[in-house]
Design a protein around this motif. Structure first.
Motif, PDB file in Angstrom:
ATOM      1  N   LYS A   1      49.462  37.443  43.368  1.00 55.88           N
ATOM      2  CA  LYS A   1      50.434  36.344  43.272  1.00 55.88           C
ATOM      3  C   LYS A   1      49.758  35.032  42.902  1.00 55.88           C
ATOM      4  O   LYS A   1      50.265  34.265  42.065  1.00 55.88           O
ATOM      5  CB  LYS A   1      51.192  36.190  44.599  1.00 55.88           C
ATOM      6  CG  LYS A   1      52.155  37.319  44.907  1.00 55.88           C
ATOM      7  CD  LYS A   1      52.773  37.136  46.292  1.00 55.88           C
ATOM      8  CE  LYS A   1      53.601  38.351  46.682  1.00 55.88           C
ATOM      9  NZ  LYS A   1      54.077  38.243  48.080  1.00 55.88           N
ATOM     10  N   LEU A   2      48.617  34.758  43.516  1.00 53.89           N
ATOM     11  CA  LEU A   2      47.883  33.524  43.208  1.00 53.89           C
ATOM     12  C   LEU A   2      47.424  33.521  41.755  1.00 53.89           C
ATOM     13  O   LEU A   2      47.574  32.519  41.044  1.00 53.89           O
ATOM     14  CB  LEU A   2      46.678  33.367  44.141  1.00 53.89           C
ATOM     15  CG  LEU A   2      45.812  32.130  43.885  1.00 53.89           C
ATOM     16  CD1 LEU A   2      46.591  30.843  44.120  1.00 53.89           C
ATOM     17  CD2 LEU A   2      44.552  32.149  44.752  1.00 53.89           C
ATOM     18  N   LEU A   3      46.890  34.645  41.282  1.00 52.00           N
ATOM     19  CA  LEU A   3      46.420  34.729  39.892  1.00 52.00           C
ATOM     20  C   LEU A   3      47.568  34.525  38.904  1.00 52.00           C
ATOM     21  O   LEU A   3      47.404  33.836  37.887  1.00 52.00           O
ATOM     22  CB  LEU A   3      45.735  36.071  39.629  1.00 52.00           C
ATOM     23  CG  LEU A   3      44.383  36.301  40.309  1.00 52.00           C
ATOM     24  CD1 LEU A   3      43.853  37.689  39.966  1.00 52.00           C
ATOM     25  CD2 LEU A   3      43.370  35.230  39.909  1.00 52.00           C
ATOM     26  N   LEU A   4      48.721  35.103  39.205  1.00 45.34           N
ATOM     27  CA  LEU A   4      49.874  34.939  38.313  1.00 45.34           C
ATOM     28  C   LEU A   4      50.349  33.481  38.305  1.00 45.34           C
ATOM     29  O   LEU A   4      50.755  32.960  37.264  1.00 45.34           O
ATOM     30  CB  LEU A   4      51.008  35.874  38.727  1.00 45.34           C
ATOM     31  CG  LEU A   4      50.740  37.371  38.500  1.00 45.34           C
ATOM     32  CD1 LEU A   4      51.937  38.209  38.930  1.00 45.34           C
ATOM     33  CD2 LEU A   4      50.388  37.661  37.046  1.00 45.34           C
ATOM     34  N   SER A   5      50.268  32.817  39.452  1.00 46.40           N
ATOM     35  CA  SER A   5      50.603  31.389  39.507  1.00 46.40           C
ATOM     36  C   SER A   5      49.634  30.583  38.649  1.00 46.40           C
ATOM     37  O   SER A   5      50.040  29.708  37.881  1.00 46.40           O
ATOM     38  CB  SER A   5      50.556  30.886  40.953  1.00 46.40           C
ATOM     39  OG  SER A   5      51.561  31.474  41.738  1.00 46.40           O
ATOM     40  N   LEU A   6      48.351  30.883  38.775  1.00 47.54           N
ATOM     41  CA  LEU A   6      47.323  30.170  38.009  1.00 47.54           C
ATOM     42  C   LEU A   6      47.455  30.454  36.518  1.00 47.54           C
ATOM     43  O   LEU A   6      47.197  29.586  35.682  1.00 47.54           O
ATOM     44  CB  LEU A   6      45.922  30.567  38.505  1.00 47.54           C
ATOM     45  CG  LEU A   6      45.592  30.186  39.949  1.00 47.54           C
ATOM     46  CD1 LEU A   6      44.253  30.799  40.355  1.00 47.54           C
ATOM     47  CD2 LEU A   6      45.554  28.668  40.124  1.00 47.54           C
ATOM     48  N   CYS A   7      47.871  31.676  36.192  1.00 46.29           N
ATOM     49  CA  CYS A   7      48.028  32.087  34.796  1.00 46.29           C
ATOM     50  C   CYS A   7      49.128  31.290  34.090  1.00 46.29           C
ATOM     51  O   CYS A   7      49.107  31.134  32.871  1.00 46.29           O
ATOM     52  CB  CYS A   7      48.361  33.576  34.755  1.00 46.29           C
ATOM     53  SG  CYS A   7      47.786  34.397  33.271  1.00 46.29           S
ATOM     54  N   ALA A   8      50.069  30.754  34.852  1.00 43.86           N
ATOM     55  CA  ALA A   8      51.141  29.952  34.273  1.00 43.86           C
ATOM     56  C   ALA A   8      50.598  28.643  33.699  1.00 43.86           C
ATOM     57  O   ALA A   8      51.195  28.054  32.792  1.00 43.86           O
ATOM     58  CB  ALA A   8      52.207  29.662  35.326  1.00 43.86           C
ATOM     59  N   GLY A   9      49.447  28.183  34.219  1.00 50.80           N
ATOM     60  CA  GLY A   9      48.810  26.973  33.692  1.00 50.80           C
ATOM     61  C   GLY A   9      49.706  25.750  33.771  1.00 50.80           C
ATOM     62  O   GLY A   9      49.844  25.006  32.803  1.00 50.80           O
ATOM     63  N   HIS A  10      50.307  25.553  34.942  1.00 50.62           N
ATOM     64  CA  HIS A  10      51.272  24.454  35.054  1.00 50.62           C
ATOM     65  C   HIS A  10      50.986  23.564  36.267  1.00 50.62           C
ATOM     66  O   HIS A  10      51.895  23.165  36.997  1.00 50.62           O
ATOM     67  CB  HIS A  10      52.692  25.026  35.135  1.00 50.62           C
ATOM     68  CG  HIS A  10      53.757  24.052  34.744  1.00 50.62           C
ATOM     69  ND1 HIS A  10      53.837  23.504  33.477  1.00 50.62           N
ATOM     70  CD2 HIS A  10      54.782  23.504  35.458  1.00 50.62           C
ATOM     71  CE1 HIS A  10      54.868  22.675  33.438  1.00 50.62           C
ATOM     72  NE2 HIS A  10      55.453  22.653  34.624  1.00 50.62           N
TER      73      HIS A  10
ATOM     74  N   ASP B   1      45.308  22.871  29.940  1.00 52.99           N
ATOM     75  CA  ASP B   1      45.034  23.077  28.513  1.00 52.99           C
ATOM     76  C   ASP B   1      44.124  24.286  28.303  1.00 52.99           C
ATOM     77  O   ASP B   1      44.313  25.072  27.363  1.00 52.99           O
ATOM     78  CB  ASP B   1      44.379  21.833  27.903  1.00 52.99           C
ATOM     79  CG  ASP B   1      45.361  20.679  27.745  1.00 52.99           C
ATOM     80  OD1 ASP B   1      46.578  20.928  27.806  1.00 52.99           O
ATOM     81  OD2 ASP B   1      44.908  19.530  27.572  1.00 52.99           O
ATOM     82  N   GLU B   2      43.144  24.433  29.182  1.00 50.45           N
ATOM     83  CA  GLU B   2      42.217  25.561  29.071  1.00 50.45           C
ATOM     84  C   GLU B   2      42.916  26.884  29.353  1.00 50.45           C
ATOM     85  O   GLU B   2      42.696  27.880  28.641  1.00 50.45           O
ATOM     86  CB  GLU B   2      41.031  25.349  30.027  1.00 50.45           C
ATOM     87  CG  GLU B   2      40.112  24.223  29.580  1.00 50.45           C
ATOM     88  CD  GLU B   2      39.132  23.771  30.646  1.00 50.45           C
ATOM     89  OE1 GLU B   2      38.100  23.177  30.285  1.00 50.45           O
ATOM     90  OE2 GLU B   2      39.391  23.988  31.850  1.00 50.45           O
ATOM     91  N   VAL B   3      43.776  26.914  30.356  1.00 52.55           N
ATOM     92  CA  VAL B   3      44.532  28.142  30.669  1.00 52.55           C
ATOM     93  C   VAL B   3      45.447  28.519  29.508  1.00 52.55           C
ATOM     94  O   VAL B   3      45.543  29.691  29.129  1.00 52.55           O
ATOM     95  CB  VAL B   3      45.345  27.978  31.971  1.00 52.55           C
ATOM     96  CG1 VAL B   3      46.285  29.168  32.183  1.00 52.55           C
ATOM     97  CG2 VAL B   3      44.415  27.840  33.166  1.00 52.55           C
ATOM     98  N   GLU B   4      46.104  27.522  28.926  1.00 50.22           N
ATOM     99  CA  GLU B   4      46.979  27.782  27.772  1.00 50.22           C
ATOM    100  C   GLU B   4      46.180  28.373  26.608  1.00 50.22           C
ATOM    101  O   GLU B   4      46.610  29.345  25.967  1.00 50.22           O
ATOM    102  CB  GLU B   4      47.652  26.479  27.323  1.00 50.22           C
ATOM    103  CG  GLU B   4      48.638  26.667  26.186  1.00 50.22           C
ATOM    104  CD  GLU B   4      49.284  25.370  25.717  1.00 50.22           C
ATOM    105  OE1 GLU B   4      49.990  25.409  24.688  1.00 50.22           O
ATOM    106  OE2 GLU B   4      49.073  24.320  26.358  1.00 50.22           O
ATOM    107  N   ALA B   5      44.993  27.812  26.355  1.00 50.88           N
ATOM    108  CA  ALA B   5      44.137  28.305  25.261  1.00 50.88           C
ATOM    109  C   ALA B   5      43.629  29.718  25.560  1.00 50.88           C
ATOM    110  O   ALA B   5      43.535  30.560  24.652  1.00 50.88           O
ATOM    111  CB  ALA B   5      42.967  27.352  25.048  1.00 50.88           C
ATOM    112  N   ILE B   6      43.321  30.004  26.821  1.00 56.22           N
ATOM    113  CA  ILE B   6      42.859  31.342  27.216  1.00 56.22           C
ATOM    114  C   ILE B   6      43.987  32.359  27.014  1.00 56.22           C
ATOM    115  O   ILE B   6      43.763  33.452  26.474  1.00 56.22           O
ATOM    116  CB  ILE B   6      42.386  31.352  28.685  1.00 56.22           C
ATOM    117  CG1 ILE B   6      41.098  30.537  28.841  1.00 56.22           C
ATOM    118  CG2 ILE B   6      42.143  32.786  29.163  1.00 56.22           C
ATOM    119  CD1 ILE B   6      40.749  30.211  30.291  1.00 56.22           C
TER     120      ILE B   6
END
Length: 329
Positions: free
Chosen positions: A159-168, A128-133
């Motif tokens: 690659k890790l950051l892009l995975s985390l950015c998906a917020g899933h 939820d926090e990643v989605e809001a960010i």
């Protein structure tokens, strides 16, 4: 080795700043205007009001101030304040997601990248926090967070950051003991067992599983292979990717409040204070879990966070941080 492991349920984290119960936007507006009107600025009055209100109340205050005086509150604060206290007080008008977006933009803006700040945010936030960010970043800067992170980082760290950015992360399911054991074996096969590390396996597990699932996986790893996941990461990885995986493991095993406590300890340890880190943690956690972080700090350091920050800071900057730590709840 195949025995099931039991996870304890984490306690609810507590903030220091909540909606101020006796909030009166009209009265606050008058006092703020009085503190900035005429010769000299009464910083103490600004700190007392702004550091005791939630960001939602400060947004209301902005509107009432403009309605009452035909002036823009943030513009007045920018012109009347300077230095570190200015940075702290202006940042309070951001929601937690907006402040994270602001810090991330600052981290990728201009020459050089502040990888530590990126890791601090991206490796500890929930879905939820990643989605809001992501939403706040797009709205504030008219570009996607993942685009900026991608252009400012490289290799497996990117690659890790892009995975985390998906917020899933798989946060909806309860911890699965069988899956934890299976992925502990997969991590071993991808790392310690082979000559060249298979980074993709670590990326998939660390970025996809819930914090509680990861904790269970790391417990199985330790019981099966007699190795702490932190030591495994350090032996298999280096640079910012290593740092990011360590933070994810700390968040899963210790809880993110203990990690934020470690950040505060490092910010005020030794000669000189890392004011950027100190401000970032206190401001970003004030409406989330700063009360809990402060309690952990006191248990570990045998002195209060309030007392430690009071020794390491000075002036109006110190007064503002101490108000945020003390809180209004």
């Amino acid at each position: 080795l195949g025995c099931s492991l039991v996870l304890t349920t984490p306690k609810m984290a507590r903030p220091t700043i909540v909606d101020f119960p006796a909030f009166n936007a009209e009265q606050d507006s008058k006092e703020l205007r009085g503190a900035m009107k005429g010769m000299g600025t009464k910083e103490a009055a600004l700190i007392t009001i702004l550091c005791q209100r939630s960001h939602r109340q400060l947004r209301v205050l902005e509107t009432v101030y403009q309605q009452s005086f035909g002036r823009v509150l943030l513009d007045d604060l920018k012109s009347e304040l300077s230095g570190k206290v200015r940075d702290v007080l202006l940042s309070l008008f951001h929601s937690p997601a907006e402040y994270d977006a602001f810090i991330l933009k600052k981290a990728v803006k201009g020459l050089g990248t502040d990888e530590a700040a990126i890791i601090e945010i991206m490796c500890t936030r929930n879905n939820d926090e990643v989605e809001a960010i992501n939403e706040a970043y797009q709205r504030m800067y008219e570009t996607e967070l993942q685009k900026d992170l991608s252009s400012d980082t490289s290799g497996d760290f990117r690659k890790l950051l892009l995975s985390l950015c998906a917020g899933h992360r798989d946060e909806g399911s309860p911890p699965n003991d069988k899956l934890a054991l299976q992925e502990a074996v997969e991590l071993y096969d991808a790392g310690q067992k082979r000559l060249r590390t298979d980074e993709e396996v670590f990326n998939r597990v660390f970025a996809q599983r819930s914090w509680r699932q990861l904790k269970l996986t790391f417990q199985h790893y330790k019981s099966r292979y007699s190795a702490e996941i932190f030591d495994v990461i350090k032996s298999e990885f280096s640079g910012w990717l290593c740092e990011a995986l360590i933070v994810i493991a700390k968040t899963a095993i210790l809880g993110r409040e203990k990690y934020f406590c470690e950040l505060l300890e490092s910010a005020i340890k030794g000669v000189g204070t890392d004011d950027a880190k100190l401000t970032r943690v206190i401001v970003s956690r004030r409406q989330v879990d700063l009360r809990t972080v402060a309690e952990i700090f006191e248990k570990r350091q045998k002195k209060s966070l309030h007392a430690a920050v009071a020794v390491d800071t000075s002036g109006d900057y110190k007064k503002a941080l101490l108000k945020l730590i003390k809180g209004n709840s």
